[in-house]
Scaffold this active site. Sequence first.
Site, short mmCIF file in Angstrom:
data_model
loop_
_atom_site.label_atom_id
_atom_site.label_comp_id
_atom_site.label_asym_id
_atom_site.label_seq_id
_atom_site.Cartn_x
_atom_site.Cartn_y
_atom_site.Cartn_z
N ASP A 1 0.88 -1.16 0.00
CA ASP A 1 0.00 0.00 0.00
C ASP A 1 0.92 1.22 0.00
O ASP A 1 1.66 1.45 0.97
CB ASP A 1 -0.89 -0.01 1.25
CG ASP A 1 -1.83 1.19 1.31
OD1 ASP A 1 -1.55 2.22 0.68
OD2 ASP A 1 -2.87 1.08 2.00
N ASN B 1 2.78 3.36 -10.63
CA ASN B 1 1.51 3.40 -11.37
C ASN B 1 0.30 3.64 -10.48
O ASN B 1 -0.69 4.23 -10.93
CB ASN B 1 1.34 2.08 -12.14
CG ASN B 1 -0.07 1.89 -12.65
OD1 ASN B 1 -0.46 2.48 -13.66
ND2 ASN B 1 -0.87 1.08 -11.95
N TYR C 1 -6.72 16.05 -8.61
CA TYR C 1 -6.07 15.06 -9.48
C TYR C 1 -5.05 15.72 -10.40
O TYR C 1 -3.90 15.28 -10.49
CB TYR C 1 -7.13 14.33 -10.31
CG TYR C 1 -6.55 13.24 -11.19
CD1 TYR C 1 -6.23 11.99 -10.67
CD2 TYR C 1 -6.32 13.46 -12.55
CE1 TYR C 1 -5.70 10.99 -11.47
CE2 TYR C 1 -5.78 12.48 -13.36
CZ TYR C 1 -5.48 11.24 -12.82
OH TYR C 1 -4.94 10.25 -13.61
N LYS D 1 -0.80 15.30 -10.44
CA LYS D 1 0.03 14.82 -11.55
C LYS D 1 1.05 15.88 -11.97
O LYS D 1 2.16 15.54 -12.41
CB LYS D 1 -0.86 14.39 -12.72
CG LYS D 1 -1.75 13.18 -12.41
CD LYS D 1 -0.97 11.93 -12.02
CE LYS D 1 -1.86 10.70 -11.91
NZ LYS D 1 -1.12 9.48 -11.52
N THR E 1 -10.78 2.52 -17.73
CA THR E 1 -10.43 1.75 -16.52
C THR E 1 -11.43 2.12 -15.42
O THR E 1 -12.25 3.03 -15.58
CB THR E 1 -9.01 2.09 -16.02
OG1 THR E 1 -9.01 3.44 -15.54
CG2 THR E 1 -7.95 1.92 -17.09
N1 NAP Z 1 -7.23 5.59 -17.05
C1 NAP Z 1 -6.78 6.73 -17.60
O1 NAP Z 1 -7.37 7.29 -18.54
C2 NAP Z 1 -5.53 7.37 -17.06
C3 NAP Z 1 -5.05 8.48 -17.74
C4 NAP Z 1 -3.89 9.08 -17.28
C5 NAP Z 1 -3.24 8.57 -16.18
N2 NAP Z 1 -3.75 7.47 -15.54
C6 NAP Z 1 -3.00 6.96 -14.38
O2 NAP Z 1 -2.73 5.60 -14.60
C7 NAP Z 1 -2.52 4.96 -13.33
C8 NAP Z 1 -3.33 3.68 -13.29
O3 NAP Z 1 -4.70 4.03 -13.29
P1 NAP Z 1 -5.84 3.14 -13.96
O4 NAP Z 1 -6.54 4.00 -14.93
O5 NAP Z 1 -5.30 1.84 -14.38
O6 NAP Z 1 -6.84 3.00 -12.71
P2 NAP Z 1 -7.38 1.75 -11.89
O7 NAP Z 1 -7.85 0.68 -12.81
O8 NAP Z 1 -8.33 2.34 -10.90
O9 NAP Z 1 -6.08 1.20 -11.14
C9 NAP Z 1 -5.48 1.90 -10.10
C10 NAP Z 1 -4.57 0.95 -9.37
O10 NAP Z 1 -3.93 1.68 -8.30
C11 NAP Z 1 -4.09 0.91 -7.14
N3 NAP Z 1 -4.01 1.72 -5.93
C12 NAP Z 1 -4.77 2.78 -5.55
N4 NAP Z 1 -4.39 3.23 -4.35
C13 NAP Z 1 -3.35 2.44 -3.96
C14 NAP Z 1 -2.53 2.41 -2.82
N5 NAP Z 1 -2.70 3.25 -1.80
N6 NAP Z 1 -1.55 1.48 -2.75
C15 NAP Z 1 -1.37 0.60 -3.76
N7 NAP Z 1 -2.13 0.57 -4.86
C16 NAP Z 1 -3.11 1.48 -4.95
C17 NAP Z 1 -5.44 0.25 -7.28
O11 NAP Z 1 -5.59 -0.81 -6.36
P3 NAP Z 1 -7.05 -1.32 -5.83
O12 NAP Z 1 -7.56 -2.29 -6.85
O13 NAP Z 1 -6.71 -1.94 -4.52
O14 NAP Z 1 -7.92 -0.10 -5.70
C18 NAP Z 1 -5.32 -0.22 -8.73
O15 NAP Z 1 -4.54 -1.37 -8.80
C19 NAP Z 1 -2.91 5.99 -12.27
O16 NAP Z 1 -1.76 6.61 -11.76
C20 NAP Z 1 -3.73 6.99 -13.07
O17 NAP Z 1 -3.73 8.26 -12.47
C21 NAP Z 1 -4.88 6.86 -15.95
#
Ligand code: NAP
Length: 246
Positions: free
Chosen positions: A60, A87, A165, A169, A200
Amino acid sequence: MNATIALITGANKGIGLETARRLGAGGVTVLVGSRSPERGAAAVATLREEGADARLVEVDVTDEASVAKAAAWVDDEFGRLDALVNNAGVNPPSAAAPPSGTTPAAVRETYETNVFGVVAVTNAMLPLLRRSPAGRIVNVSSDLGSLALMADPDSVYYPYNLLAYNSSKSALNAITVSYAKELADTSIKVNAVTPGYCATDLNAHTGPRSASQGAAEVARLALLDADGPTGGFFMDDPEPGTVVPW
Ligand SMILES: NC(=O)c1ccc[n+]([C@@H]2O[C@H](COP(=O)([O-])OP(=O)(O)OC[C@H]3O[C@@H](n4cnc5c(N)ncnc54)[C@H](OP(=O)(O)O)[C@@H]3O)[C@@H](O)[C@H]2O)c1
């Protein structure tokens, strides 16, 4: 040398899981970071079924004791780390209000994971990365963290005015530059990446890209050659290595 060893935080789903999948398919030993042992174990099982050398690392990123335990485990098992992908990220419901309605508590909650968590994990893993011949740190940022894009009325990202958010970033981008400068005389490269707008759980699956598409540039930066860049911000559109304005 043994296989490249990469730790991806928040790798139990979304872009993190797809990054692990891409790296694992390329022969990298993937350490699947997950705060939930159950969700992490499920992801590891899937990756192993696909042939990847995947291991679970319970972490975590908001819990410094958990981060220290994870670093000690990697040290015991492998004695080094070749790539760290920061990530794990959140955009909590508490931070959905317009700026004037965003509370300090909502900003703090967002920063705990997206900013402070990255610093905690990076500092804990740096001694292991220094033992790699080619350490790589990839910070998963966002187009929404680009000050240039968020201030540009012509940008498709202009309407998304998410104080907590977006600024988290932007802070992550600054943190990327800070580490890259400190580590400039080492073999460690530190870069930020935007995966683009991917479907996601983070955005209720509204993004036009797949998580796998988003993971492509993340995985590429985790395996950069010695002549690759450091201290940059990249995306894969229109081509890998495209520079994103800060
Ligand atoms: N999706 C997009 O369009 C997008 C665009 C730009 C940037 N991003 C970035 O990409 C990254 C991944 O996001 P995603 O879109 O794949 O979202 P996601 O599917 O919600 O995945 C987020 C991941 O982070 C984990 N997490 C959250 N808090 C945590 C903590 N305290 N310790 C450890 N793990 C933790 C979550 O675990 P749990 O399953 O336990 O919650 C999950 O595995 C993020 O940094 C996000 O800001 C995403």
